[in-house]
Scaffold this motif. Structure first.
Motif, PDB file in Angstrom:
ATOM      1  N   UNK A 119     103.033-113.491  81.255  1.00  0.00           N
ATOM      2  CA  UNK A 119     103.201-112.970  79.833  1.00  0.00           C
ATOM      3  C   UNK A 119     102.308-111.753  79.751  1.00  0.00           C
ATOM      4  N   UNK A 120     103.078-110.642  79.141  1.00  0.00           N
ATOM      5  CA  UNK A 120     102.523-109.402  79.331  1.00  0.00           C
ATOM      6  C   UNK A 120     102.960-108.955  77.819  1.00  0.00           C
ATOM      7  N   UNK A 121     101.959-108.081  77.373  1.00  0.00           N
ATOM      8  CA  UNK A 121     102.179-107.162  76.046  1.00  0.00           C
ATOM      9  C   UNK A 121     102.532-105.869  76.818  1.00  0.00           C
ATOM     10  N   UNK A 122     103.852-105.680  76.593  1.00  0.00           N
ATOM     11  CA  UNK A 122     104.543-104.500  77.416  1.00  0.00           C
ATOM     12  C   UNK A 122     104.093-103.345  76.396  1.00  0.00           C
ATOM     13  N   UNK A 123     104.203-103.194  75.223  1.00  0.00           N
ATOM     14  CA  UNK A 123     103.747-102.132  74.384  1.00  0.00           C
ATOM     15  C   UNK A 123     102.387-101.610  74.555  1.00  0.00           C
ATOM     16  N   UNK A 124     101.297-102.498  74.765  1.00  0.00           N
ATOM     17  CA  UNK A 124     100.092-102.281  74.987  1.00  0.00           C
ATOM     18  C   UNK A 124      99.853-101.593  76.221  1.00  0.00           C
ATOM     19  N   UNK A 125     100.672-102.202  77.368  1.00  0.00           N
ATOM     20  CA  UNK A 125     100.701-101.882  78.700  1.00  0.00           C
ATOM     21  C   UNK A 125     100.901-100.250  78.817  1.00  0.00           C
ATOM     22  N   UNK A 126     102.276-100.127  78.023  1.00  0.00           N
ATOM     23  CA  UNK A 126     102.923 -98.771  78.183  1.00  0.00           C
ATOM     24  C   UNK A 126     101.762 -97.703  77.588  1.00  0.00           C
ATOM     25  N   UNK A 127     101.268 -98.157  76.428  1.00  0.00           N
ATOM     26  CA  UNK A 127     100.093 -97.337  75.857  1.00  0.00           C
ATOM     27  C   UNK A 127      99.051 -96.927  76.634  1.00  0.00           C
ATOM     28  N   UNK A 128      98.594 -97.921  77.301  1.00  0.00           N
ATOM     29  CA  UNK A 128      97.263 -97.528  78.343  1.00  0.00           C
ATOM     30  C   UNK A 128      97.813 -96.901  79.388  1.00  0.00           C
ATOM     31  N   UNK A 129      98.954 -97.081  80.006  1.00  0.00           N
ATOM     32  CA  UNK A 129      99.582 -96.058  81.200  1.00  0.00           C
ATOM     33  C   UNK A 129      99.915 -94.721  80.758  1.00  0.00           C
ATOM     34  N   UNK A 130     100.154 -94.455  79.568  1.00  0.00           N
ATOM     35  CA  UNK A 130     100.380 -93.018  78.983  1.00  0.00           C
ATOM     36  C   UNK A 130      99.085 -92.550  78.765  1.00  0.00           C
ATOM     37  N   UNK A 131      98.010 -93.214  78.480  1.00  0.00           N
ATOM     38  CA  UNK A 131      96.625 -92.919  78.314  1.00  0.00           C
ATOM     39  C   UNK A 131      96.061 -92.536  79.687  1.00  0.00           C
ATOM     40  N   UNK A 132      96.747 -92.866  80.991  1.00  0.00           N
ATOM     41  CA  UNK A 132      96.070 -92.306  82.242  1.00  0.00           C
ATOM     42  C   UNK A 132      95.636 -93.553  82.922  1.00  0.00           C
ATOM     43  N   UNK A 133      95.624 -94.932  82.276  1.00  0.00           N
ATOM     44  CA  UNK A 133      95.205 -96.076  83.050  1.00  0.00           C
ATOM     45  C   UNK A 133      96.022 -96.221  84.531  1.00  0.00           C
ATOM     46  N   UNK A 134      95.217 -96.734  85.604  1.00  0.00           N
ATOM     47  CA  UNK A 134      95.690 -97.012  86.751  1.00  0.00           C
ATOM     48  C   UNK A 134      95.863 -98.582  86.946  1.00  0.00           C
ATOM     49  N   UNK A 135      97.246 -98.834  87.213  1.00  0.00           N
ATOM     50  CA  UNK A 135      97.262-100.325  87.690  1.00  0.00           C
ATOM     51  C   UNK A 135      96.799-100.732  89.093  1.00  0.00           C
ATOM     52  N   UNK A 136      96.426-101.859  89.363  1.00  0.00           N
ATOM     53  CA  UNK A 136      96.061-102.270  90.651  1.00  0.00           C
ATOM     54  C   UNK A 136      97.255-102.669  91.504  1.00  0.00           C
ATOM     55  N   UNK A 137      97.464-102.715  92.737  1.00  0.00           N
ATOM     56  CA  UNK A 137      98.435-103.159  93.630  1.00  0.00           C
ATOM     57  C   UNK A 137      99.020-104.375  92.975  1.00  0.00           C
TER      58      UNK A 137
END
Length: 88
Positions: free
Chosen positions: A49-67
């Motif tokens: 279960x993912x909050x896609x809007x918030x994940x996209x927000x953080x990725x646009x801010x430069x957050x890096x996901x783990x593998x």
């Protein structure tokens, strides 16, 4: 740097994970900036279960996901949305 990663919850041999945004220097189960979803690999079928809007927000801010989180984002189609927005 902000990382999007898993933090472990549950009991012995019955884990489930929260997907969180956190500072890369904080410990795995330490303080988080925001909870972005959960992942339960032991359930049948596997629950994500993912909050896609918030994940996209953080990725646009430069957050890096783990593998592991990156593979979950690809399976859910969120990673493709982010890449499509960056190309446009």
């Amino acid at each position: 740097m902000v990382k999007i990663r898993l933090t472990r919850f549950g009991t012995n041999k019955k884990p489930f994970y929260r997907i969180i945004a956190t500072d890369s220097r904080s410990p795995r189960d330490g303080r988080c900036l925001e909870i972005l979803g959960f992942y339960s690999p032991r359930s049948n079928p596997i629950l994500v279960n993912l909050k896609s809007e918030r994940i996209i927000f953080w990725l646009k801010k430069g957050a890096q996901p783990t593998e592991t989180v990156l593979s979950l984002l690809k399976k859910e189609g969120i990673w493709q949305k982010v890449k499509k927005n960056q190309a446009a």
